[in-house]
Scaffold this motif. Structure first.
Motif, PDB file in Angstrom:
ATOM      1  N   PHE A 125      -5.663  -8.912  -3.759  1.00 14.97           N
ATOM      2  CA  PHE A 125      -6.904  -8.284  -4.222  1.00 14.97           C
ATOM      3  C   PHE A 125      -6.787  -6.804  -3.879  1.00 14.97           C
ATOM      4  CE2 PHE A 125     -11.132  -6.595  -3.854  1.00 14.97           C
ATOM      5  CZ  PHE A 125     -11.876  -7.258  -4.823  1.00 14.97           C
ATOM      6  N   ALA A 126      -6.929  -5.937  -4.878  1.00 15.18           N
ATOM      7  CA  ALA A 126      -6.755  -4.501  -4.634  1.00 15.18           C
ATOM      8  C   ALA A 126      -7.800  -3.696  -5.382  1.00 15.18           C
ATOM      9  CB  ALA A 126      -5.355  -4.055  -5.067  1.00 15.18           C
ATOM     10  N   VAL A 127      -8.098  -2.518  -4.832  1.00 13.86           N
ATOM     11  CA  VAL A 127      -8.965  -1.538  -5.501  1.00 13.86           C
ATOM     12  C   VAL A 127      -8.175  -0.245  -5.583  1.00 13.86           C
ATOM     13  CG1 VAL A 127     -11.161  -0.314  -5.465  1.00 13.86           C
ATOM     14  CG2 VAL A 127     -11.009  -2.621  -4.480  1.00 13.86           C
ATOM     15  N   ASP A 128      -7.971   0.261  -6.805  1.00 19.52           N
ATOM     16  CA  ASP A 128      -7.188   1.492  -6.943  1.00 19.52           C
ATOM     17  C   ASP A 128      -8.095   2.715  -6.885  1.00 19.52           C
ATOM     18  OD1 ASP A 128      -8.320   1.844  -9.479  1.00 19.52           O
ATOM     19  OD2 ASP A 128      -6.523   1.177 -10.556  1.00 19.52           O
ATOM     20  N   THR A 129      -7.513   3.888  -6.945  1.00 20.19           N
ATOM     21  CA  THR A 129      -8.288   5.120  -6.791  1.00 20.19           C
ATOM     22  C   THR A 129      -9.192   5.411  -7.985  1.00 20.19           C
ATOM     23  OG1 THR A 129      -6.313   6.325  -7.519  1.00 20.19           O
ATOM     24  CG2 THR A 129      -6.741   6.232  -5.150  1.00 20.19           C
ATOM     25  N   ALA A 130      -9.006   4.689  -9.084  1.00 16.34           N
ATOM     26  CA  ALA A 130      -9.924   4.777 -10.223  1.00 16.34           C
ATOM     27  C   ALA A 130     -11.067   3.771 -10.090  1.00 16.34           C
ATOM     28  CB  ALA A 130      -9.168   4.543 -11.534  1.00 16.34           C
TER      29      ALA A 130
ATOM     30  N   PHE B 285       0.833  -1.200   0.000  1.00 17.49           N
ATOM     31  CA  PHE B 285       0.000   0.000   0.000  1.00 17.49           C
ATOM     32  C   PHE B 285       0.866   1.247   0.000  1.00 17.49           C
ATOM     33  CE2 PHE B 285      -2.916   3.210   1.525  1.00 17.49           C
ATOM     34  CZ  PHE B 285      -4.115   2.870   0.900  1.00 17.49           C
ATOM     35  N   ALA B 286       1.973   1.207   0.736  1.00 20.90           N
ATOM     36  CA  ALA B 286       2.897   2.341   0.754  1.00 20.90           C
ATOM     37  C   ALA B 286       3.481   2.610  -0.630  1.00 20.90           C
ATOM     38  CB  ALA B 286       4.011   2.098   1.761  1.00 20.90           C
ATOM     39  N   LEU B 287       3.675   1.553  -1.403  1.00 19.28           N
ATOM     40  CA  LEU B 287       4.215   1.694  -2.767  1.00 19.28           C
ATOM     41  C   LEU B 287       3.214   2.325  -3.730  1.00 19.28           C
ATOM     42  CD1 LEU B 287       6.106  -1.691  -3.078  1.00 19.28           C
ATOM     43  CD2 LEU B 287       7.097   0.526  -3.694  1.00 19.28           C
ATOM     44  N   GLY B 288       1.925   2.323  -3.379  1.00 15.98           N
ATOM     45  CA  GLY B 288       0.918   2.877  -4.276  1.00 15.98           C
ATOM     46  C   GLY B 288       0.578   1.917  -5.401  1.00 15.98           C
ATOM     47  N   SER B 289       0.279   2.450  -6.565  1.00 16.54           N
ATOM     48  CA  SER B 289      -0.179   1.623  -7.683  1.00 16.54           C
ATOM     49  C   SER B 289       0.798   0.509  -8.028  1.00 16.54           C
ATOM     50  CB  SER B 289      -0.423   2.496  -8.913  1.00 16.54           C
ATOM     51  OG  SER B 289      -1.411   3.470  -8.645  1.00 16.54           O
TER      52      SER B 289
END
Length: 247
Positions: A222-227, A203-207
């Motif tokens: 499993f991830a949900v990005d800001t888009a 999460f610290a690394l971002g996308s």
């Protein structure tokens, strides 16, 4: 049995579904978690971490347990290219991002050593599942009343990182600013030590953290990005049948 205590600043629940409960097993779990909190919390003035921060202990003079935790912190700092770091300027050493998963995993190992086979140990949504299958929901990052996925775990662990519960508390140590690019990121791994530290570092690394976590040994993501795009690895343990225990 079901038991809940407030430890390490959050509710920790233990559910055991074995027919026979070894005497004292649950007591031993919560005693260990309280001990870990007392020894490794940077918010307790008498803890080993606080004493190290004040210079009362040298790096060579810490306990074997704290030495192991610090080695794990350094491993994830290097692996993440410095995005994850438990030593931030002006804040001192704060290993909580590693301690929680590590302490919970040891608690699970205490249960297994006592002969407990079917259990679910849950620390604020980060879970170690013994036996199984156990159904574990992943909370929707923008709606606490919804799930965006359900996992099926057997002898595994899952941890989720995001800003939706505690605000922007996860920093990208490369910039000193709150991590951006993701709404939430969940990691399934063989142990909660791996799952929790990997989820926080990713999460610290971002996308870029999604691919980084997916490349870690034995980790599913499993991830949900800001888009609002969902990203997941093909080996994510999703339910195949309606059976299983809810956790």
């Amino acid at each position: 049995m079901n038991r809940v205590e407030h430890v390490m600043g959050l509710p920790v629940s233990l559910r055991i579904d074995d027919a026979l409960l070894p005497e004292g097993a649950a007591d031993e779990v919560f005693a260990w978690l309280r001990e870990a909190d007392a020894r490794f919390s940077p918010f307790k003035p008498d803890s080993e971490v606080s004493r190290l921060n004040r210079g009362e202990l040298s790096a060579d003079g810490v306990s074997a347990d704290l030495g192991h935790v610090l080695d794990l912190c350094e491993e994830y700092r290097r692996a993440s290219g410095g995005a994850f770091d438990v030593r931030l300027p002006g804040r001192g050493l704060d290993p909580c991002a590693v301690v929680k998963g590590w302490a919970m995993q040891r608690a699970a190992e205490l249960l297994a050593a006592a002969g407990v086979r079917r259990f679910c140990l849950n620390a604020g949504g980060d879970i170690v599942a013994g036996g199984g299958p156990w159904r574990v929901g992943i909370r929707h990052p923008e709606d606490a009343g919804r799930l965006c996925a359900v996992l099926e775990l057997t002898d595994a662990a899952v941890a989720t990182s995001g800003h939706y519960e505690r605000g922007a508390h996860i920093l990208d140590a490369r910039t000193g600013l709150p991590a951006t690019g993701l709404l939430s990121l969940t990691v399934v791994a063989p142990t909660l030590t791996e799952a929790d530290a990997t989820a926080t570092a990713a999460f610290a690394l971002g996308s870029e953290g999604v691919a980084w976590a997916a490349g870690r040994p034995h980790c599913e993501v499993f991830a949900v990005d800001t888009a609002r795009k969902v990203l997941r690895t093909p080996g994510l343990p999703l339910p195949s049948t309606p059976s299983g225990h809810a956790a």
